[in-house]
Design a protein around this motif. Structure first.
Motif, PDB file in Angstrom:
ATOM      1  N   GLU A   3       0.838  -1.202   0.000  1.00 21.11           N
ATOM      2  CA  GLU A   3       0.000   0.000   0.000  1.00 21.11           C
ATOM      3  C   GLU A   3       0.874   1.254   0.000  1.00 21.11           C
ATOM      4  O   GLU A   3       0.602   2.214  -0.710  1.00 21.11           O
ATOM      5  N   ASP A   4       1.952   1.226   0.803  1.00 25.28           N
ATOM      6  CA  ASP A   4       2.863   2.370   0.870  1.00 25.28           C
ATOM      7  C   ASP A   4       3.539   2.655  -0.466  1.00 25.28           C
ATOM      8  O   ASP A   4       3.760   3.808  -0.813  1.00 25.28           O
ATOM      9  N   ILE A   5       3.896   1.601  -1.206  1.00 24.07           N
ATOM     10  CA  ILE A   5       4.666   1.832  -2.433  1.00 24.07           C
ATOM     11  C   ILE A   5       3.821   1.824  -3.712  1.00 24.07           C
ATOM     12  O   ILE A   5       4.332   2.163  -4.770  1.00 24.07           O
ATOM     13  N   LYS A   6       2.535   1.500  -3.609  1.00 24.10           N
ATOM     14  CA  LYS A   6       1.745   1.376  -4.846  1.00 24.10           C
ATOM     15  C   LYS A   6       1.581   2.702  -5.583  1.00 24.10           C
ATOM     16  O   LYS A   6       1.440   2.708  -6.795  1.00 24.10           O
ATOM     17  N   GLU A   7       1.641   3.826  -4.881  1.00 23.45           N
ATOM     18  CA  GLU A   7       1.508   5.105  -5.569  1.00 23.45           C
ATOM     19  C   GLU A   7       2.698   5.372  -6.491  1.00 23.45           C
ATOM     20  O   GLU A   7       2.628   6.209  -7.379  1.00 23.45           O
ATOM     21  N   TYR A   8       3.782   4.636  -6.312  1.00 21.88           N
ATOM     22  CA  TYR A   8       4.961   4.817  -7.154  1.00 21.88           C
ATOM     23  C   TYR A   8       5.012   3.817  -8.299  1.00 21.88           C
ATOM     24  O   TYR A   8       5.964   3.791  -9.063  1.00 21.88           O
ATOM     25  N   LYS A   9       3.997   2.940  -8.394  1.00 24.00           N
ATOM     26  CA  LYS A   9       3.946   1.933  -9.465  1.00 24.00           C
ATOM     27  C   LYS A   9       4.140   2.633 -10.808  1.00 24.00           C
ATOM     28  O   LYS A   9       3.488   3.617 -11.097  1.00 24.00           O
ATOM     29  N   GLY A  10       5.046   2.142 -11.584  1.00 25.96           N
ATOM     30  CA  GLY A  10       5.363   2.779 -12.849  1.00 25.96           C
ATOM     31  C   GLY A  10       6.601   3.649 -12.745  1.00 25.96           C
ATOM     32  O   GLY A  10       7.398   3.723 -13.662  1.00 25.96           O
ATOM     33  N   LYS A  11       6.769   4.314 -11.609  1.00 27.53           N
ATOM     34  CA  LYS A  11       7.978   5.096 -11.378  1.00 27.53           C
ATOM     35  C   LYS A  11       9.058   4.211 -10.753  1.00 27.53           C
ATOM     36  O   LYS A  11      10.241   4.424 -10.974  1.00 27.53           O
ATOM     37  N   ILE A  12       8.632   3.258  -9.936  1.00 23.07           N
ATOM     38  CA  ILE A  12       9.541   2.275  -9.346  1.00 23.07           C
ATOM     39  C   ILE A  12       9.225   0.930  -9.973  1.00 23.07           C
ATOM     40  O   ILE A  12       8.077   0.488  -9.942  1.00 23.07           O
ATOM     41  N   THR A  13      10.221   0.306 -10.555  1.00 22.85           N
ATOM     42  CA  THR A  13      10.039  -1.037 -11.101  1.00 22.85           C
ATOM     43  C   THR A  13      10.840  -2.021 -10.257  1.00 22.85           C
ATOM     44  O   THR A  13      11.935  -1.695  -9.784  1.00 22.85           O
ATOM     45  N   LEU A  14      10.284  -3.183 -10.045  1.00 22.06           N
ATOM     46  CA  LEU A  14      10.924  -4.232  -9.255  1.00 22.06           C
ATOM     47  C   LEU A  14      11.540  -5.252 -10.206  1.00 22.06           C
ATOM     48  O   LEU A  14      10.852  -5.777 -11.075  1.00 22.06           O
ATOM     49  N   THR A  15      12.823  -5.526 -10.015  1.00 26.26           N
ATOM     50  CA  THR A  15      13.556  -6.396 -10.925  1.00 26.26           C
ATOM     51  C   THR A  15      14.353  -7.424 -10.130  1.00 26.26           C
ATOM     52  O   THR A  15      14.995  -7.078  -9.137  1.00 26.26           O
ATOM     53  N   TRP A  16      14.332  -8.666 -10.598  1.00 30.30           N
ATOM     54  CA  TRP A  16      15.075  -9.741  -9.947  1.00 30.30           C
ATOM     55  C   TRP A  16      16.420  -9.952 -10.640  1.00 30.30           C
ATOM     56  O   TRP A  16      16.532  -9.840 -11.860  1.00 30.30           O
ATOM     57  N   ILE A  17      17.448 -10.248  -9.818  1.00 29.32           N
ATOM     58  CA  ILE A  17      18.762 -10.610 -10.335  1.00 29.32           C
ATOM     59  C   ILE A  17      19.221 -11.874  -9.605  1.00 29.32           C
ATOM     60  O   ILE A  17      18.948 -12.040  -8.415  1.00 29.32           O
ATOM     61  N   ARG A  18      19.900 -12.731 -10.319  1.00 35.04           N
ATOM     62  CA  ARG A  18      20.433 -13.954  -9.714  1.00 35.04           C
ATOM     63  C   ARG A  18      21.538 -13.579  -8.719  1.00 35.04           C
ATOM     64  O   ARG A  18      22.393 -12.744  -9.014  1.00 35.04           O
TER      65      ARG A  18
END
Length: 137
Positions: free
Chosen positions: A99-114
């Motif tokens: 809920e805290d970070i959803k307003e940044y959806k699109g501005k913050i992208t979550l990416t996985w790295i090995r």
């Protein structure tokens, strides 16, 4: 959540690496901010000893999002990224963070790295999260 293995070699633009660690029963997390391979900032946090490495990864992402509102956030914690990206989540703490970070959806992208593949940003953040376990109460 995306996998950016190919783009990480370039390390162009704003990239934020997050990490959580548990050592000797102590838990810490950190994030490091890079712009075009230049380290701009880092933060490390000591967590409650009862915290899990999973939660340390989630909290590192949350700490970055609370202080900033854009960037590619990169983590080797697939479970943390999946929990934050899930449509439904049973854990209240995860839902509160989402809920805290959803307003940044699109501005913050979550990416996985090995993990442990020699990526400088990921290794640097790993160092800081381990140092965070040593912060005094």
């Amino acid at each position: 959540m995306e996998n950016s293995e190919d783009r990480l070699e370039e390390m162009k633009g704003l990239m934020i690496f997050t990490h959580g660690s548990k050592m000797d029963g102590r838990v810490g997390c950190a994030f490091v901010v890079f712009y075009n391979k230049t380290e701009l900032d880092y933060r490390k946090f000591r967590l409650n000893d009862s915290s899990t490495v999973f939660m340390a990864g989630v909290i590192a992402i949350h700490q970055y999002a609370k202080a900033n509102d854009l960037g590619q956030v990169i983590s080797d914690s697939r479970s943390a990224l999946m929990a934050l990206s899930a449509v439904e989540e049973a854990r209240d703490i995860i839902n509160n963070i989402k809920e805290d970070i959803k307003e940044y959806k699109g501005k913050i992208t979550l990416t996985w790295i090995r993990a442990h593949m020699g990526n400088f940003g990921n290794e640097r953040t790993d160092e800081f999260s381990k140092e965070a376990t040593l912060i005094s109460d």
